[in-house]
Design a protein around this motif. Structure first.
Motif, mmCIF file in Angstrom:
data_model
loop_
_atom_site.group_PDB
_atom_site.id
_atom_site.type_symbol
_atom_site.label_atom_id
_atom_site.label_comp_id
_atom_site.label_asym_id
_atom_site.label_seq_id
_atom_site.Cartn_x
_atom_site.Cartn_y
_atom_site.Cartn_z
ATOM 1 N N LEU A 121 -96.250 48.036 -1.083
ATOM 2 C CA LEU A 121 -96.702 47.416 -2.323
ATOM 3 C C LEU A 121 -95.917 48.006 -3.480
ATOM 4 N N LEU A 122 -95.436 47.141 -4.361
ATOM 5 C CA LEU A 122 -94.689 47.552 -5.549
ATOM 6 C C LEU A 122 -95.424 47.028 -6.771
ATOM 7 N N THR A 123 -95.542 47.852 -7.800
ATOM 8 C CA THR A 123 -96.260 47.425 -8.991
ATOM 9 C C THR A 123 -95.663 48.066 -10.233
ATOM 10 N N ASP A 124 -95.939 47.466 -11.378
ATOM 11 C CA ASP A 124 -95.550 48.036 -12.666
ATOM 12 C C ASP A 124 -96.766 48.654 -13.367
ATOM 13 N N ASP A 125 -97.898 48.684 -12.691
ATOM 14 C CA ASP A 125 -99.156 49.162 -13.255
ATOM 15 C C ASP A 125 -99.483 50.547 -12.676
ATOM 16 N N GLY A 126 -99.378 51.572 -13.512
ATOM 17 C CA GLY A 126 -99.620 52.943 -13.057
ATOM 18 C C GLY A 126 -101.023 53.162 -12.509
ATOM 19 N N ARG A 127 -102.016 52.542 -13.126
ATOM 20 C CA ARG A 127 -103.400 52.703 -12.625
ATOM 21 C C ARG A 127 -103.565 52.065 -11.250
ATOM 22 N N LEU A 128 -102.992 50.887 -11.062
ATOM 23 C CA LEU A 128 -103.062 50.217 -9.765
ATOM 24 C C LEU A 128 -102.302 51.038 -8.722
ATOM 25 N N GLN A 129 -101.140 51.550 -9.095
ATOM 26 C CA GLN A 129 -100.353 52.385 -8.192
ATOM 27 C C GLN A 129 -101.165 53.595 -7.740
ATOM 28 N N ALA A 130 -101.855 54.250 -8.669
ATOM 29 C CA ALA A 130 -102.678 55.416 -8.324
ATOM 30 C C ALA A 130 -103.852 55.020 -7.433
ATOM 31 N N ARG A 131 -104.495 53.893 -7.747
ATOM 32 C CA ARG A 131 -105.642 53.453 -6.944
ATOM 33 C C ARG A 131 -105.234 53.153 -5.500
ATOM 34 N N ILE A 132 -104.028 52.619 -5.312
ATOM 35 C CA ILE A 132 -103.546 52.281 -3.975
ATOM 36 C C ILE A 132 -103.115 53.534 -3.220
ATOM 37 N N SER A 133 -102.398 54.428 -3.887
ATOM 38 C CA SER A 133 -101.751 55.528 -3.170
ATOM 39 C C SER A 133 -102.485 56.858 -3.202
ATOM 40 N N ASN A 134 -103.371 57.083 -4.157
ATOM 41 C CA ASN A 134 -104.055 58.375 -4.229
ATOM 42 C C ASN A 134 -105.095 58.491 -3.131
ATOM 43 N N PRO A 135 -105.020 59.565 -2.312
ATOM 44 C CA PRO A 135 -105.946 59.717 -1.184
ATOM 45 C C PRO A 135 -107.426 59.741 -1.576
ATOM 46 N N ARG A 136 -107.749 60.120 -2.811
ATOM 47 C CA ARG A 136 -109.175 60.200 -3.174
ATOM 48 C C ARG A 136 -109.846 58.832 -3.194
ATOM 49 N N PHE A 137 -109.041 57.745 -3.318
ATOM 50 C CA PHE A 137 -109.605 56.400 -3.320
ATOM 51 C C PHE A 137 -109.801 55.860 -1.903
ATOM 52 N N LYS A 138 -109.212 56.511 -0.908
ATOM 53 C CA LYS A 138 -109.399 56.184 0.509
ATOM 54 C C LYS A 138 -109.196 54.699 0.820
ATOM 55 N N VAL A 139 -108.121 54.128 0.269
ATOM 56 C CA VAL A 139 -107.780 52.733 0.565
ATOM 57 C C VAL A 139 -107.347 52.649 2.031
ATOM 58 N N ALA A 140 -107.930 51.720 2.767
ATOM 59 C CA ALA A 140 -107.609 51.572 4.197
ATOM 60 C C ALA A 140 -106.193 51.034 4.375
ATOM 61 N N LYS A 141 -105.486 51.630 5.322
ATOM 62 C CA LYS A 141 -104.136 51.181 5.696
ATOM 63 C C LYS A 141 -104.143 50.944 7.196
ATOM 64 N N THR A 142 -103.777 49.732 7.610
ATOM 65 C CA THR A 142 -103.810 49.367 9.017
ATOM 66 C C THR A 142 -102.395 49.253 9.558
ATOM 67 N N TYR A 143 -102.191 49.904 10.703
ATOM 68 C CA TYR A 143 -100.885 49.959 11.348
ATOM 69 C C TYR A 143 -100.967 49.341 12.733
ATOM 70 N N LEU A 144 -99.910 48.638 13.124
ATOM 71 C CA LEU A 144 -99.732 48.187 14.501
ATOM 72 C C LEU A 144 -98.748 49.176 15.104
ATOM 73 N N VAL A 145 -99.169 49.858 16.164
ATOM 74 C CA VAL A 145 -98.408 50.982 16.685
ATOM 75 C C VAL A 145 -98.120 50.779 18.169
ATOM 76 N N GLN A 146 -96.844 50.728 18.507
ATOM 77 C CA GLN A 146 -96.445 50.690 19.911
ATOM 78 C C GLN A 146 -96.297 52.151 20.339
ATOM 79 N N VAL A 147 -97.050 52.528 21.369
ATOM 80 C CA VAL A 147 -97.039 53.912 21.827
ATOM 81 C C VAL A 147 -96.545 54.000 23.262
ATOM 82 N N GLU A 148 -96.036 55.162 23.591
ATOM 83 C CA GLU A 148 -95.606 55.444 24.957
ATOM 84 C C GLU A 148 -96.851 55.706 25.801
ATOM 85 N N GLY A 149 -96.883 55.115 26.984
ATOM 86 C CA GLY A 149 -98.041 55.273 27.850
ATOM 87 C C GLY A 149 -99.142 54.307 27.461
#
Length: 182
Positions: free
Chosen positions: A53-81
């Motif tokens: 995600l790219l933004t020009d809004d510092g508050r939105l950037q902080a809300r997305i990336s700062n761990p204290r807001f605990k925004v969920a991030k979902t990954y599709l992960v190919q694993v060995e085994g």
């Protein structure tokens, strides 16, 4: 009005706009997004693919990336085994890494997702099975997904961030982006 850009970052692209320290140029976000004044909200390693995600809004950037807001991030992960229920349960409860225990996550086995081919392709080994899991985190430590899957005995082969909060990669091809009104 703030700008929010959803980019499908290809494999081997640096998650920044410049690469001044490298003697040989490497692909960066500026090779794909020619919009002035926007910055990544969070990071995605060079060897990972998917939603940035790219933004020009510092508050939105902080809300997305700062761990204290605990925004969920979902990954599709190919694993060995093939992770068993105990390995998935360990991911769900949280695993202890060298920088401490992770928060509980959501983890489940999934069928192989219909994704674009990766260049270069993931190495294939006839004698070692692989499978896909969907992993949702609410924190974002350095290389956390890779370290978590390795901690339960299943190293990551391919990592695609599919969703951040309410935003997903649906309909966005690698190297392409879409702007949303926020």
């Amino acid at each position: 009005m703030s700008r929010l850009i959803l980019l499908n970052k290809p494999y081997d692209v640096l998650p920044q706009f410049t690469d001044l320290k490298s003697p040989t140029p490497r692909p960066t976000l500026s090779d794909f997004v020619k919009v002035p004044g926007v910055y990544p909200a969070g990071r995605l390693d060079r060897d990972s693919e998917g939603l940035v995600l790219l933004t020009d809004d510092g508050r939105l950037q902080a809300r997305i990336s700062n761990p204290r807001f605990k925004v969920a991030k979902t990954y599709l992960v190919q694993v060995e085994g093939e992770p068993d229920d105990a390995a998935l349960e360990a991911l769900c409860k949280g695993v202890t890494l060298n920088d401490g225990p992770t928060l509980p996550a959501q983890a489940r086995r999934i069928d192989s997702p219909e994704l674009w081919p990766r260049n270069p392709p993931v190495r294939f080994r006839k004698t070692v099975a692989d499978c896909w899991i969907e992993l949702t985190l609410r924190e974002g430590r350095n290389r956390q997904v890779r370290r978590m899957t390795a901690a339960v005995g299943h190293p990551t082969l391919r990592l695609v961030r599919w969703r951040i909060g309410e935003w997903s990669l649906d309909g966005i091809a690698p190297g392409e982006w879409r702007e949303l009104a926020v």
